[in-house]
Design a protein around this motif. Structure first.
Motif, PDB file in Angstrom:
ATOM      1  N   MET A 155      46.823  27.358  28.471  1.00 18.22           N
ATOM      2  CA  MET A 155      45.619  27.063  29.254  1.00 18.22           C
ATOM      3  C   MET A 155      45.635  27.899  30.520  1.00 18.22           C
ATOM      4  SD  MET A 155      44.080  23.426  30.582  1.00 18.22           S
ATOM      5  CE  MET A 155      45.118  23.238  32.030  1.00 18.22           C
ATOM      6  N   CYS A 156      44.752  28.849  30.629  1.00 18.26           N
ATOM      7  CA  CYS A 156      44.643  29.728  31.787  1.00 18.26           C
ATOM      8  C   CYS A 156      43.231  29.663  32.341  1.00 18.26           C
ATOM      9  CB  CYS A 156      44.983  31.159  31.407  1.00 18.26           C
ATOM     10  SG  CYS A 156      46.664  31.378  30.791  1.00 18.26           S
ATOM     11  N   GLY A 157      43.045  30.177  33.531  1.00 19.10           N
ATOM     12  CA  GLY A 157      41.717  30.212  34.137  1.00 19.10           C
ATOM     13  C   GLY A 157      41.302  31.647  34.398  1.00 19.10           C
ATOM     14  N   ILE A 158      40.069  31.976  34.052  1.00 25.54           N
ATOM     15  CA  ILE A 158      39.569  33.322  34.321  1.00 25.54           C
ATOM     16  C   ILE A 158      38.263  33.237  35.102  1.00 25.54           C
ATOM     17  CG2 ILE A 158      40.703  34.370  32.346  1.00 25.54           C
ATOM     18  CD1 ILE A 158      38.149  34.306  30.808  1.00 25.54           C
ATOM     19  N   VAL A 159      38.048  34.232  35.943  1.00 22.56           N
ATOM     20  CA  VAL A 159      36.812  34.330  36.718  1.00 22.56           C
ATOM     21  C   VAL A 159      36.377  35.784  36.746  1.00 22.56           C
ATOM     22  CG1 VAL A 159      37.393  32.350  38.175  1.00 22.56           C
ATOM     23  CG2 VAL A 159      37.983  34.651  38.950  1.00 22.56           C
ATOM     24  N   GLY A 160      35.091  35.994  36.879  1.00 20.21           N
ATOM     25  CA  GLY A 160      34.540  37.331  37.040  1.00 20.21           C
ATOM     26  C   GLY A 160      33.310  37.275  37.909  1.00 20.21           C
ATOM     27  N   LEU A 161      33.146  38.247  38.785  1.00 19.53           N
ATOM     28  CA  LEU A 161      31.986  38.294  39.673  1.00 19.53           C
ATOM     29  C   LEU A 161      31.498  39.733  39.765  1.00 19.53           C
ATOM     30  CD1 LEU A 161      30.072  36.884  41.664  1.00 19.53           C
ATOM     31  CD2 LEU A 161      31.742  37.368  43.471  1.00 19.53           C
ATOM     32  N   PHE A 162      30.234  39.921  39.438  1.00 18.75           N
ATOM     33  CA  PHE A 162      29.586  41.227  39.472  1.00 18.75           C
ATOM     34  C   PHE A 162      28.477  41.165  40.518  1.00 18.75           C
ATOM     35  CE2 PHE A 162      26.438  44.339  38.053  1.00 18.75           C
ATOM     36  CZ  PHE A 162      27.222  45.449  37.784  1.00 18.75           C
ATOM     37  N   ILE A 163      28.591  41.981  41.567  1.00 17.89           N
ATOM     38  CA  ILE A 163      27.621  41.978  42.657  1.00 17.89           C
ATOM     39  C   ILE A 163      26.408  42.833  42.277  1.00 17.89           C
ATOM     40  CG2 ILE A 163      27.201  42.579  45.064  1.00 17.89           C
ATOM     41  CD1 ILE A 163      29.071  40.205  44.703  1.00 17.89           C
ATOM     42  N   LYS A 164      25.236  42.232  42.287  1.00 23.28           N
ATOM     43  CA  LYS A 164      24.002  42.952  42.001  1.00 23.28           C
ATOM     44  C   LYS A 164      23.312  43.409  43.285  1.00 23.28           C
ATOM     45  CE  LYS A 164      21.441  40.849  38.877  1.00 23.28           C
ATOM     46  NZ  LYS A 164      20.746  39.710  38.215  1.00 23.28           N
ATOM     47  N   ASN A 165      23.436  42.630  44.342  1.00 21.12           N
ATOM     48  CA  ASN A 165      22.842  42.939  45.634  1.00 21.12           C
ATOM     49  C   ASN A 165      23.874  43.684  46.476  1.00 21.12           C
ATOM     50  OD1 ASN A 165      21.755  43.003  48.187  1.00 21.12           O
ATOM     51  ND2 ASN A 165      21.298  40.821  48.302  1.00 21.12           N
ATOM     52  N   GLN A 166      23.641  44.967  46.731  1.00 19.02           N
ATOM     53  CA  GLN A 166      24.626  45.779  47.430  1.00 19.02           C
ATOM     54  C   GLN A 166      24.970  45.232  48.811  1.00 19.02           C
ATOM     55  OE1 GLN A 166      23.534  49.919  47.446  1.00 19.02           O
ATOM     56  NE2 GLN A 166      23.623  50.110  45.227  1.00 19.02           N
ATOM     57  N   ALA A 167      24.093  44.459  49.393  1.00 16.28           N
ATOM     58  CA  ALA A 167      24.375  43.881  50.709  1.00 16.28           C
ATOM     59  C   ALA A 167      25.542  42.902  50.665  1.00 16.28           C
ATOM     60  CB  ALA A 167      23.132  43.183  51.252  1.00 16.28           C
ATOM     61  N   LEU A 168      25.876  42.411  49.470  1.00 13.78           N
ATOM     62  CA  LEU A 168      26.971  41.451  49.328  1.00 13.78           C
ATOM     63  C   LEU A 168      28.303  42.102  48.979  1.00 13.78           C
ATOM     64  CD1 LEU A 168      25.269  38.516  47.357  1.00 13.78           C
ATOM     65  CD2 LEU A 168      25.795  38.631  49.804  1.00 13.78           C
ATOM     66  N   GLU A 169      28.328  43.423  48.813  1.00 10.19           N
ATOM     67  CA  GLU A 169      29.578  44.071  48.438  1.00 10.19           C
ATOM     68  C   GLU A 169      30.661  43.882  49.497  1.00 10.19           C
ATOM     69  OE1 GLU A 169      28.819  48.120  47.446  1.00 10.19           O
ATOM     70  OE2 GLU A 169      27.523  47.622  45.736  1.00 10.19           O
ATOM     71  N   SER A 170      30.274  43.770  50.746  1.00 11.25           N
ATOM     72  CA  SER A 170      31.255  43.551  51.814  1.00 11.25           C
ATOM     73  C   SER A 170      31.869  42.152  51.742  1.00 11.25           C
ATOM     74  CB  SER A 170      30.604  43.744  53.187  1.00 11.25           C
ATOM     75  OG  SER A 170      29.549  42.798  53.381  1.00 11.25           O
ATOM     76  N   GLN A 171      31.257  41.257  50.959  1.00 12.23           N
ATOM     77  CA  GLN A 171      31.745  39.876  50.843  1.00 12.23           C
ATOM     78  C   GLN A 171      32.405  39.586  49.504  1.00 12.23           C
ATOM     79  OE1 GLN A 171      28.727  36.938  52.034  1.00 12.23           O
ATOM     80  NE2 GLN A 171      27.528  38.607  52.909  1.00 12.23           N
TER      81      GLN A 171
ATOM     82  N   ASP B 293      40.160  52.753  34.496  1.00 11.26           N
ATOM     83  CA  ASP B 293      39.164  51.850  35.083  1.00 11.26           C
ATOM     84  C   ASP B 293      38.762  50.707  34.156  1.00 11.26           C
ATOM     85  OD1 ASP B 293      38.690  52.816  37.750  1.00 11.26           O
ATOM     86  OD2 ASP B 293      37.778  54.585  36.855  1.00 11.26           O
ATOM     87  N   LEU B 294      39.523  50.461  33.107  1.00 13.79           N
ATOM     88  CA  LEU B 294      39.234  49.329  32.229  1.00 13.79           C
ATOM     89  C   LEU B 294      40.276  48.241  32.439  1.00 13.79           C
ATOM     90  CD1 LEU B 294      37.935  49.080  28.709  1.00 13.79           C
ATOM     91  CD2 LEU B 294      40.180  48.052  29.131  1.00 13.79           C
ATOM     92  N   CYS B 295      39.822  46.994  32.526  1.00  8.41           N
ATOM     93  CA  CYS B 295      40.766  45.880  32.601  1.00  8.41           C
ATOM     94  C   CYS B 295      40.216  44.704  31.815  1.00  8.41           C
ATOM     95  CB  CYS B 295      41.046  45.482  34.044  1.00  8.41           C
ATOM     96  SG  CYS B 295      39.767  44.476  34.804  1.00  8.41           S
ATOM     97  N   LEU B 296      41.117  43.781  31.500  1.00  6.47           N
ATOM     98  CA  LEU B 296      40.755  42.609  30.709  1.00  6.47           C
ATOM     99  C   LEU B 296      41.519  41.402  31.210  1.00  6.47           C
ATOM    100  CD1 LEU B 296      40.297  42.238  26.920  1.00  6.47           C
ATOM    101  CD2 LEU B 296      42.163  40.960  27.989  1.00  6.47           C
ATOM    102  N   VAL B 297      40.823  40.263  31.313  1.00  9.33           N
ATOM    103  CA  VAL B 297      41.462  38.963  31.496  1.00  9.33           C
ATOM    104  C   VAL B 297      41.091  38.106  30.294  1.00  9.33           C
ATOM    105  CG1 VAL B 297      41.634  39.044  34.001  1.00  9.33           C
ATOM    106  CG2 VAL B 297      39.563  38.147  32.963  1.00  9.33           C
ATOM    107  N   HIS B 298      41.991  37.200  29.932  1.00 10.90           N
ATOM    108  CA  HIS B 298      41.906  36.559  28.624  1.00 10.90           C
ATOM    109  C   HIS B 298      42.372  35.115  28.734  1.00 10.90           C
ATOM    110  CE1 HIS B 298      44.202  36.263  24.507  1.00 10.90           C
ATOM    111  NE2 HIS B 298      43.076  35.572  24.481  1.00 10.90           N
ATOM    112  N   ASN B 299      41.606  34.222  28.172  1.00  6.19           N
ATOM    113  CA  ASN B 299      42.027  32.841  27.985  1.00  6.19           C
ATOM    114  C   ASN B 299      42.071  32.591  26.489  1.00  6.19           C
ATOM    115  OD1 ASN B 299      42.572  30.097  28.157  1.00  6.19           O
ATOM    116  ND2 ASN B 299      40.425  29.550  28.484  1.00  6.19           N
ATOM    117  N   GLY B 300      43.258  32.307  25.942  1.00  4.55           N
ATOM    118  CA  GLY B 300      43.389  32.074  24.512  1.00  4.55           C
ATOM    119  C   GLY B 300      44.648  32.702  23.979  1.00  4.55           C
TER     120      GLY B 300
END
Length: 297
Positions: free
Chosen positions: A1-17, A168-175
């Protein structure tokens, strides 16, 4: 049992956050993976040359010796050390640097290589990892994180996700994958290098190989449905994109959400709930074998 998260910024103003947004997501996955944590962040692209992230086995590694030696062989632009990791920026061919590192620095592991990606990993509680690597201050376009509960191998930094086997390729996996040993040997014969016996690294290696054969990411993932046996939820990062896919049965948990500002996924909704505007996001559970992807223009 692992936890994975991913976040893709669409609004460039949020890249600093980016770091400030993804750190609470990763922290929420602590109960799913208290043994170790890792993050891949896409930031500070190298217009020329490459950058490589390396991991030392010991905290007291002599980074000065590495800097002096590598400068004698390659055009080293910069080295940034964080605990037992260093990001090397070079005006050199990436394949040449990786081969030289493998041949001359066996006590270092390459966690990522490319123009945008940086990968950091650590054992122990994810909250400590977040503080040690100052994740909250990171900027960038997208990030993937993982918290691990070791069930099939030792608790080591090397076995922690994310795994990167291509540029530039990476993977996170639950399973878990049932045919990873056989597939690892097949991929080795095709020139894919592996550092661990972790099944998730095989999945990353498989995708890297398919991309090297001319597939785009969606095509590579469609082939993965045919060739990877097991139960999995994958989150994948590329230089300019982010994708999620579940196996044909879809028994591993996953939730996704999207607003005008970001697209996100996690093993549990509570991680997504930390994001600004989550209460107004479109939220759904990804369908088995369906590929969900975003790409920067």
């Amino acid at each position: 049992m692992c936890g994975i998260v991913g976040l893709f910024i669409k609004n460039q103003a949020l890249e600093s956050q980016l770091g400030a947004l993804v750190a609470p997501m990763l922290s929420e996955m602590t109960e799913r993976g208290p043994d170790s944590a890792g993050i891949a962040v896409y930031r500070n692209p190298q217009e020329n040359g490459c950058k490589i992230t390396v991991l030392a086995q010991h905290q007291d590694f002599d980074w000065g010796a590495l800097e002096a030696t590598i400068s004698n062989h390659f055009s080293l632009r910069d080295i940034t050390v964080t605990r037992n990791h260093a990001v090397l920026s070079l005006d050199s061919e990436i394949d040449d640097v990786q081969v030289w590192m493998r041949d001359n620095w066996s006590d270092l592991s390459i966690t990522s290589a490319g123009t945008n990606i940086e990968i950091f990993k650590g054992k122990g509680n994810p909250a400590e990892f977040i503080d040690q690597f100052d994740i909250k201050s990171m900027t960038g376009t997208h990030a993937l994180g993982h918290t691990r509960m070791a069930t099939e191998s030792a608790i080591t930094t090397e076995h922690s996700h994310p795994f990167s086997t291509g540029q530039d390729l990476c993977l996170v996996h639950n399973g878990s994958l049932s045919n990873h040993n056989r597939l690892r040997e097949t991929l080795r014969k095709k020139g894919v290098h592996f550092k661990t016996d972790n099944d998730s690294e095989v999945a990353a290696g498989y995708l890297s190989w398919r991309l090297s054969e001319g597939d785009d990411l969606d095509q590579a993932l469609n082939h993965a449905i045919e060739d990877l046996d097991g139960f999995y939820t994958f989150a994948i990062g590329t230089r300019d994109g982010f994708a999620v896919m579940r196996d044909p049965i879809g028994c591993k948990p996953a939730i996704m959400a999207e607003t005008d500002d970001w697209a996100a996924m996690s093993s549990e909704y509570r991680a997504i709930a930390t994001l600004p505007g989550a209460e107004n996001a479109r939220i759904w559970e990804p369908e088995p074998t369906q590929i969900y992807s975003w790409k920067r223009s």
